[in-house]
Design an enzyme around this catalytic site. Structure first.
Site, short mmCIF file in Angstrom:
data_model
loop_
_atom_site.label_atom_id
_atom_site.label_comp_id
_atom_site.label_asym_id
_atom_site.label_seq_id
_atom_site.Cartn_x
_atom_site.Cartn_y
_atom_site.Cartn_z
N GLU A 1 9.43 -4.16 10.36
CA GLU A 1 9.74 -2.84 9.78
C GLU A 1 10.30 -1.90 10.84
OE1 GLU A 1 6.84 -1.07 7.18
OE2 GLU A 1 7.93 0.82 7.09
N LYS B 1 -0.86 -9.49 2.79
CA LYS B 1 -0.16 -9.01 3.99
C LYS B 1 -1.12 -8.13 4.78
CE LYS B 1 3.07 -5.64 3.92
NZ LYS B 1 2.43 -4.63 4.80
N ASP C 1 0.84 -1.21 0.00
CA ASP C 1 0.00 0.00 0.00
C ASP C 1 0.88 1.26 0.00
OD1 ASP C 1 0.88 -0.08 2.61
OD2 ASP C 1 -1.09 0.27 3.52
N SER C 2 2.21 1.07 0.02
CA SER C 2 3.14 2.18 -0.24
C SER C 2 2.85 2.77 -1.61
CB SER C 2 4.59 1.70 -0.16
OG SER C 2 4.78 0.52 -0.92
O1 KIV Z 1 3.51 -1.12 1.64
C1 KIV Z 1 4.66 -1.55 1.60
O2 KIV Z 1 5.42 -1.33 0.66
C2 KIV Z 1 5.13 -2.32 2.74
C3 KIV Z 1 6.58 -2.68 2.79
C4 KIV Z 1 7.33 -1.48 3.21
C5 KIV Z 1 6.83 -3.84 3.65
O3 KIV Z 1 4.37 -2.63 3.61
#
Ligand code: KIV
Length: 296
Positions: free
Chosen positions: A189, A119, A50-51
């Protein structure tokens, strides 16, 4: 087991890497061309994180990202990934209402987008119960503890977690609880490397670190950070392996310059007539245009 660089990677394969003391290498991707490059380069796991909200959609944090955004971006990543395991990230408020709704949302990553797992951030009691329900629904889950960016408003800012004893103990307990709940791996993280090391030694499932030091079973970075595509602040834990921002910027400046100076397109980037009749016609038309101009 899949042959390196050929067969599709499975969850048992990822888990076996820990037993064999082989590092797991993961990265984020959000579209077809990038997913194709990272897949062909030999990445084990692609997270459609979700980044996305911050590095592609231009939001300040990940909170505004929707299920529609995530499914839309997971589909092309799955289409491009011939080998890597694709994991979709559950966005904020896609798993906070009823269990039914949360499981349904998680199922869309598998059913509609074609990912192999999802995730989910956090390890509260409620979250652990939800994770058990999701796993019962045959949805493989990757956990995520330490800094959980969806809690940004509680945290106030993105910062290292687990430097103090209470927080370190909680993160270790959270990771163990997630393992008990049945997650197949866990993202750590932004935590001190010593804490990540203890977790990695305690757990049978692989730990995937981001800002969690070298002792994790695997590493993940945001694609845009490691290739230098993001033009802003980079956290200390990022190593920049390229400068795509500079490359793109130079290419576009060159294009603007060439068009303005009439250097592009030239004859080599243009189509040419083949038929003699049309050539004749064009010659005639240009001739009559020239005559008209001279008269006026
Ligand atoms: O959203 C994302 O990219 C993440 C990673 C930083 C693990 O959760």
């Amino acid at each position: 087991m899949p042959e390196e660089k050929t067969q599709k990677i499975t969850i048992p394969f990822i888990q076996a890497k820990k037993e064999n003391r082989e590092k797991i290498v993961a990265i984020t991707a959000y579209d077809f061309p990038v997913a194709k490059i990272v897949d062909e380069s030999g990445i084990d796991l692609i997270l459609v994180g979700d980044s996305l909200g911050m590095v592609v959609l231009g939001y300040e944090n990940t909170i505004p990202v929707t299920m529609e955004d995530m499914i839309h971006h997971t589909k092309p990543v799955v289409r491009a990934s011939k080998r890597a395991l694709v994991v979709g990230d559950m966005p904020y408020f896609s798993f906070h209402l009823s269990n039914e709704e949360s499981v349904f949302n998680a199922s869309l990553f598998l059913k509609e987008a074609g990912a192999s797992a999802v995730k989910i951030e956090g390890a509260s009691k409620k979250r652990l119960k939800l994770i058990v329900t999701m796993i019962e629904a045959e949805i493989p889950i990757m956990g995520h503890v330490g800094l959980t960016p969806q809690s940004i408003h509680h945290l106030g800012q993105f910062k290292v977690k687990g430097r103090e004893i209470n927080e370190a103990e909680k993160i270790i307990q959270d990771a163990q609880n997630l393992e008990k709940a049945g997650v197949f791996s866990v993202v750590l993280e932004c935590i001190p490397m010593e804490v990540a090391r203890i977790i990695t030694e305690k757990l049978k499932i692989p730990t995937i670190g981001i800002g969690a030091g070298p002792y994790c079973d695997g590493q993940i970075l945001v694609f845009h950070d490691l290739v230098g595509f993001s033009n802003g602040y980079l956290p200390k834990f990022v190593k920049k392996y390229g400068d795509i921002h500079e490359l793109i910027s130079q290419a576009v400046i060159g294009y603007i310059d060439d068009v303005k100076k009439g250097k592009f397109p030239d004859s080599s980037h243009s189509y040419h007539l083949k038929s003699e009749k049309v050539k004749e016609l064009i010659k005639k038309e240009r001739g009559s245009l020239g005559r008209k101009k001279r008269k006026s």
